[in-house]
Enzyme design. Structure first.
Site, short mmCIF file in Angstrom:
data_model
loop_
_atom_site.label_atom_id
_atom_site.label_comp_id
_atom_site.label_asym_id
_atom_site.label_seq_id
_atom_site.Cartn_x
_atom_site.Cartn_y
_atom_site.Cartn_z
N CYS A 87 0.81 -1.23 0.09
CA CYS A 87 0.12 0.01 -0.07
C CYS A 87 0.86 1.16 0.04
CB CYS A 87 -0.74 -0.14 1.16
SG CYS A 87 -2.02 1.29 1.28
N THR A 133 -25.77 2.03 11.50
CA THR A 133 -26.69 1.93 10.69
C THR A 133 -27.65 3.10 10.44
OG1 THR A 133 -28.66 0.59 9.97
CG2 THR A 133 -28.39 1.12 12.27
N ASN A 161 -30.65 2.56 9.01
CA ASN A 161 -31.73 2.00 8.68
C ASN A 161 -32.33 2.16 7.23
OD1 ASN A 161 -32.28 0.61 11.39
ND2 ASN A 161 -32.80 2.68 11.98
N THR A 166 -30.90 -3.45 9.09
CA THR A 166 -29.89 -4.02 8.41
C THR A 166 -28.96 -5.15 9.22
OG1 THR A 166 -28.44 -2.19 8.86
CG2 THR A 166 -29.65 -2.51 6.78
N GLU A 222 -22.91 3.84 1.33
CA GLU A 222 -23.12 2.44 1.81
C GLU A 222 -21.95 1.76 1.41
OE1 GLU A 222 -27.12 2.42 -0.26
OE2 GLU A 222 -27.90 1.93 2.01
#
Lengths: 549, 789
Positions: A189, A443, A445, A455, A520
């Site tokens: 990396c 989350t 939701n 979730t 997400e």
């Protein structure tokens, strides 16, 4: 010269101040200095064909400053500094000096720049975290920018990282950065390596060490083995490895130092996963982050001028195209979750049902490379576990080593790992615990365009799937759920990211969960990163515990 | 005795007996439980589920419940419990989330009775009702507790803890309907078994998970909890709010806690990590365990008292795959090995010391503490509590009062305040500091400063006062003016340490006349009186010379240009002074260091001081006018270490700062950092914030200077909406008003802002000051009576 250097550093640091006035003064100083330099060498650069290559000391110095200004003009969380930097660069250009342009499209190769940057403008909390980070480090790295999608997590992440690198701890500062470099290098990396090479030198590290592990003290060399095993096959870690490190006479590690080192190693291994998983690009002011070549000569011209937006449009168009194609993907997933929920509420799935589920999964998944059929198919639960494609992780079974499954119920982070870490490296256990919980429980939701979705099940499936790849097993989990919830492209992505992150490609990133938002997907990356870190930590801590008993 | 008889009645005729014994299990145990008549124990773990008989001399395997070719995960037990009413009934909690009951009365090999798979996650704990035969309670990782009626196929009620992970559930021994549940988030909840909708009460017991809880067998209100935060707490639940009445701090996270039968104050604990011992605590004595069992080689996972009414038998299972029966009489008693001693400093430097009486009385005829301090032993007698089985120790407490002059740290505070560390020329700083030290009656320090000035600044002008000096110290051989001067000072300082009393001098015996005795600040003060007279007199003399010296020098500033022309003699002498007297070999080194010394009449004087033993050489080599200042560095370095070792880190740091670059490279960074840290710490203890900040600022160690950069954030709340200000200057994000407005002039305050801690109104320092001169009410008109002090 020293004093000059110090002054300069102080001036750059002052840019991170929260007081607009002191920022203004600092900016004023910087611009004076820049203009001075520009005037002194004013006419030369125009005639020099390639300033970067041939530039003498003053020019390359100036170039560094210009690159830094460019970085500030893009990344500084303070409006006034950004504006002043743009203005100053413009002025410099007017003098006939070439100014740098950023290469690439913002912090991430995968996510359009404007989507990332507008985050901070919308959410005051993110903005303030950015300001904190900028004040603390004098820069706002691309990782933080991308994590800015999830401010709660980012806060916890930065706090932990700051504690690990800057606050009280058994290891000296340059050791910490060097260990960071070692860990990141394991996954090739370059982004993290560059970042920490700078920091390493800044805290007074010996540049000889950077030539390779051979140049480093023996103590660090001894850590190489642990680094290697942890990164690729943590399950092979035994108490003999620990003993080797702790009983090396003059080069031996203390337990506290070792814990610190282990936390750093795992942190950077998983951070490398995140870096590749989100396609983090080099910082603007570091090598490869900018270019002095005029746009017209560059093959990047179109997108560079548009600063990534060109790509963005393209992507959007393609994205739209895809949406029509794969619409319903999310709904299918949600439907499945619902079914699982219901079916479990009724009763445990019957034996045959489980079997067919596996059959289907087996044929479907190309990942089952070496799923050696165990002599006898053990009881339902165990077979479920062994059959899982991830368990066929090449290094795991190819060599035919028999590695006993790691049972979380026997050694868990909450009960055992935490206590050990906190005992030897106070407060870090707490910080890590918060970070893990934050990542696991985060989350909103939502799923793609749907709201009010629970979730939990999905998050748990992802988390356990990753632990499963490291041979860590939860007795109380039905591994059939994973096959239901995670589709093939997603599994490919997860596995690549966790096992060999350097092979992650943009295509992989794009091909899973196509309808989901970038935020997400970043969330998924956070889960992957934390799950991986915990898995490695568990193995390392268990080995240490065994050594201690 | 009365208790004993009760025990026997409870046990009936079949009183249990046995000895400390153990047996090997095939696999690590996770939990153990005994049957009611204390004759059998069940051991459960991931790969083991067996019943052992407890016989007089050994454990005998009675039954293996883990049957079948490929045992399913239902056999992987996290917990096991033997019913206390029905001796054929067992329940286990499986790691896969199943709750299983076992009926030993079944004729088949497989004794499994019922299987409940209602929990979604690992079940951590099962618990039978103490009196009701068919009632079973379980607590699981999924956050639910379920109550089962064993006559039915499914649970009768489910209790939701509204949080992750139930770690323990326990029915109350006395209240039929009550049970307690402990949670991973640190909470403990009390439930009524008839009301599954909501807990009766909840309180936060620990930070981090509460791993276990146990009701007191006799006292109905007491609940003991143990957590990851290494604490065992005892709660009184009879009051409205659960009240913590006892707290024991252990050394590792607490995995199990069990009250000891028949002993109201005792409980046993074992830990989950690192520590393998089992401790029995008397909760009234939380600092040292009452008894310890140290047999296990890996963490103890299950402990249980063998019989409900017998406090002498403890059974334990462990990860090291052994099952132990511990006899209480074989336990080790840490208190026997402990030395009951205590030491504490009082506010004004008094020292209190308590130790076992026998230890102190031994030297009762010791002479009174030197320095005239009073020592009076005080004896306290705690009324022995018969219920406490702790060894009673009577200790003697001695209080040493410090005399006002000797131990008071006034000199430190004054010195810190008055020293100048920067802002003037080097010579001026030294002079100033020397004067400060002298005024505080610390002649040695004062002399050191003077010498430093001489060493590192221009020495040429020192020659002028020479003759004066010689006149006074007539007995000295006259080499030149410098030698005189230096000689005098050198010996005086040297003798600081030698105390001047039992010298065996060979050559410069007469020098003794000019020697000045004074006491290092940290040295014992008993000698002070003896030598004080002489010291003052003689030293005064020398100081006078110095002062003369300085006055001349000031007239002569121009000469200061010629640096590095110190007289040669100065250096060997300095060497001696700075030398650590404990290391005679330095003598040789020193001589070697000074080439001139060998060729010249290097006089050596041996001193045999009272408590330090040193060989000190005084050499008087030829005069050599050009001596670079760095030449002194080793000497100064040793002097600084000496001061630091003596405890006067103030001197070390001050000299370090004043000398700056002249000496910095000579001393390794770590040592410097160490000194700085110590000094800053001291300063802060004396609340000398300004001085400490100055020191931090002037220090050159990066580790020190950055101290000023830490915790520089001040968190403020908006004065309008009372919520925390986010960090964007003067305007509050929430109410969009300027937060720090001066209540008097209504302008934004940018600078010194003073505000009332009562009503949080305030403003410019000057404005508020003025306002409060004329009015005692808050300028904002809120009616608060603000005070400005």
């Amino acid at each position: 010269m020293d004093i000059q250097d110090q002054d300069a550093t102080a001036r750059w640091e002052a840019l991170g101040s929260r007081d607009p006035r002191s920022r203004g003064t600092a900016m004023e100083h910087i611009s004076q200095e820049v203009m001075q330099r520009v005037e002194s060498i004013g006419p030369i650069p125009a005639t020099v064909p390639s300033p970067v290559a041939t530039a003498g000391h003053p020019t390359s110095d100036l170039n560094d400053i210009l690159a830094r200004l460019l970085m500030l003009s893009k990344r500084c969380p303070f409006d006034d500094v950004r504006e002043r930097c743009v203005w100053l660069l413009q002025n410099v250009q007017d003098f006939g000096v070439r100014i740098p342009r950023p290469l690439g499209n913002g912090p991430s190769r995968f996510i359009p720049e404007k989507e990332i940057l507008q985050v901070s403008k919308v959410d005051p909390r993110t903005q303030s975290i950015f300001e904190d980070a900028f004040a603390a480090l004098g820069r706002l790295d691309n990782i933080s920018l991308v994590m800015g999608f999830h401010p709660q997590y980012l806060e916890s992440f930065l706090r932990t990282q700051h504690y690990l690198l800057q606050m009280d701890g058994p290891l000296s500062l340059h050791y910490r950065h060097y260990i960071g470099i070692m860990a990141a290098a394991r996954h090739q990396c370059s982004y993290l390596v560059n970042l920490h090479v700078n920091d390493f030198l800044q805290v007074g590290g010996d540049s000889k060490w950077l030539n390779g592990l051979d140049g480093a003290p023996q103590k660090l060399q001894a850590l190489g083995e642990l680094n290697k095993i942890l990164a690729h096959r943590p399950w092979l870690l035994t108490k003999a490895h620990i003993e080797h490190l702790l009983k090396a006479e003059e080069h031996s590690w203390s337990l506290a130092e070792l814990i610190h080192a282990v936390v750093l190693l795992t942190h950077y291994h998983s951070l490398a996963s995140f870096t590749f998983g989100c396609g983090i690009t080099p910082e603007i002011h570091s090598d490869g982050g900018h270019t002095f070549r005029p746009p017209s000569l560059s093959q990047y011209c179109v997108c560079d001028i548009a600063n990534g937006n060109g790509h963005g449009h393209l992507e959007e168009r393609r994205g739209n195209h895809q949406v029509s194609e794969v619409s319903g993907e999310v709904e299918v997933l949600m439907e499945r979750m619902k079914q699982l929920q219901e079916c479990r509420d009724e009763e445990e799935a019957s034996q045959e049902e489980m079997a067919t589920r596996f059959e289907r999964e087996k044929t479907e998944s190309m990942l089952v490379a070496t799923a050696e059929d165990e002599e006898c198919v053990p009881s339902r639960d165990v077979s479920r576990h062994f059959e899982d494609p991830s368990y066929g992780y090449k290094d795991f079974s190819r060599r035919g080593e028999h590695v006993p499954t790691f049972r979380v119920q026997d050694y868990s982070w909450e009960d055992h790992g935490y206590s050990l870490v906190n005992r030897l490296y106070p407060d870090v256990g707490q910080l890590l615990d918060e970070k893990f919980q934050m990542a696991y429980n985060l989350t909103y939701n939502t799923m793609a365009m749907h709201k009010d979705v629970d979730t939990t099940m999905l998050r748990r499936a992802i988390w356990n799937y990753i632990h499963c790849m490291f041979g860590i097993r939860y007795d109380d989990y039905d591994y059939g759920e994973i096959n239901q919830l995670l589709d093939r492209s997603f599994k490919v992505y997860i596995k690549t990211m966790v096992c060999s992150p350097e092979k992650t490609t943009k295509r992989m990133y794009e091909s899973f969960w196509r309808q989901f938002q970038h935020s997400e997907k970043v969330h998924v990356n956070l889960l992957l990163m934390e799950a991986r870190m915990q898995a490695e930590l568990l193995y390392a801590l268990r080995a240490i515990t065994r050594y201690m008993t | 005795m009365e208790k004993m008889s009760r025990v026997t009645t409870a046990l009936g005729s079949s009183a249990i007996s046995g000895r400390t014994m153990f047996c090997h299990l095939d696999a690590p145990a996770n939990a153990i439980s005994v049957c009611r008549d204390a004759t059998q124990v069940v051991v459960a773990g991931r790969n083991i589920f067996k019943i052992y008989g407890l016989e007089e001399e050994q454990f005998v395997e009675k039954l293996n419940l883990r049957v079948g070719r490929k045992p399913s995960l239902n056999f992987s037990c996290a917990d096991v419990m033997w019913h206390q009413m029905e001796e054929n009934l067992l329940a286990t909690a499986a790691t896969n989330g199943a709750v299983v009951t076992w009926n030993l009365g079944k004729p088949s090999r497989n004794k499994q009775d019922q299987l409940f798979t209602e929990h979604k996650r690992t079940v951590n704990k099962v618990c039978f009702h103490p009196t009701e035969v068919y009632m079973l309670l379980s607590g699981s990782q999924d956050g639910y507790m379920k109550c089962f009626d064993l006559r039915k196929k499914e649970s009768v009620s489910t209790f939701s803890g509204q949080s992750e992970s139930v770690r323990d559930v326990q029915f109350s021994m006395k209240d039929y309907f009550t049970f307690a549940a402990s949670f991973e988030n640190g909470n403990v909840q009390l439930w009524d078994i008839r009301r599954p909708d909501r807990y009766e009460r909840m309180f936060t017991a620990h930070t981090g998970p509460v791993f276990c809880c146990d009701w007191h067998p006799d006292d109905r209100g007491w609940l003991a909890t143990g957590g990851r935060d290494k604490m065992v707490k005892v709660w009184d639940m009879t009051t409205n709010r659960a009240k913590e009445i006892y707290c024991v701090q252990t050394i590792a996270s607490v995995a199990r806690v069990k009250w000891r039968p028949e002993r109201k104050w005792h409980l046993a604990t074992c830990s989950m990590m690192v520590d393998h011992n089992i401790y029995v605590w008397d909760i009234r004595r939380p600092f040292i365990p009452f008894a310890t069992f140290e047999e296990h080689k890996d963490v103890t996972t299950g402990i249980v008292w063998r019989h409900q009414h017998d406090p002498y038998f403890l059974l334990s299972g462990s990860k090291d795959s052994t099952l132990y029966q511990h006899m209480f009489k074989d336990a080790s008693r840490p208190v026997d090995r402990a030395n009951p001693e205590g030491l504490c400093f009082g506010l004004f430097g008094d020292l209190a010391f308590a130790a076992k009486e026998s230890l102190i009385s031994g030297d009762a005829n010791r002479k009174p503490y030197p320095g005239g301090d009073r020592r009076y032993p005080i004896f306290f007698f705690k009324k022995p509590d018969l219920t406490e089985q702790f060894a009673h120790v009577s200790s003697a407490l001695s209080v040493f009062e410090s005399s006002l002059e000797s131990k008071r740290m006034d000199w430190f505070v004054k010195t810190a305040r008055l020293y100048l560390l920067s802002g003037k020329s080097f010579a001026e700083l030294c002079d100033h500091n020397a004067k400060v030290a002298k005024e505080l009656n610390r002649p040695q320090v004062s002399t050191t400063w003077t010498m430093l000035r001489i060493m590192f600044s221009d020495p040429a002008n020192l020659s002028t006062p020479g003759p004066n000096h010689i006149g006074k110290l007539g007995t000295l051989p006259l080499m030149n003016s410098f030698s005189m001067k230096e000689m005098g000072m050198g010996t005086e300082s040297r003798l600081d340490r030698s105390k001047g009393e039992s010298r065996q001098d060979n050559i410069h015996l007469e020098l003794g006349n000019s020697l000045i005795n004074n006491i290092c600040p940290t040295a014992e003060n008993e000698e002070t009186e003896g030598s004080e007279g002489q010291a003052e007199y003689m030293f005064g003399d020398a100081e006078l010379d110095d002062d003369d010296l300085y006055s001349m020098e000031h007239d002569n500033q121009a000469a200061e240009e010629q640096e590095y022309t110190l007289p040669q003699e100065a250096f060997p002498l300095r060497h001696e002074i700075m030398d650590n007297p404990l290391a005679p070999e330095h003598l040789q080194q020193d001589k070697a260091d000074s080439p001139q010394a060998s060729g010249n009449e290097a006089e050596v004087m041996c001193l045999t001081p009272i408590e330090s033993f040193s060989l000190i050489s005084i050499s008087q080599p030829l005069f050599s006018p050009h001596l670079p200042a760095p030449f002194f560095c080793p000497v100064v370095r040793e002097m600084l270490s000496h001061y630091a070792e003596q405890g006067d880190v103030q001197m070390a740091v001050s000299v370090l700062i004043v000398l700056g670059d002249r000496i910095r490279k000579e001393i390794d960074d770590l040592t410097q950092e160490h000194w700085y840290m110590s000094y800053i710490d001291l300063l802060q203890r004396f609340e000398l914030w300004n001085v400490s900040n100055e020191v931090i600022k002037l220090s050159t160690c990066s580790a020190i200077t950055c101290l000023n950069q830490t915790s520089t954030t001040l968190h403020v709340n908006c004065s309008n909406c009372k919520r925390p200000m986010s960090n964007r200057g003067w305007i509050c994000d929430r109410c969009h008003q300027c937060a720090s407005v001066c209540a008097v002039c209504h302008h934004v305050v940018k600078g010194l802002f003073v505000w009332c801690q009562g009503c949080s109104h305030g403003g410019h320092l000057e404005h508020v000051k003025n306002w409060l001169k004329s009015s005692s009410h808050c300028p904002a008109g809120c009616g608060h009576l603000c005070e400005y002090t």
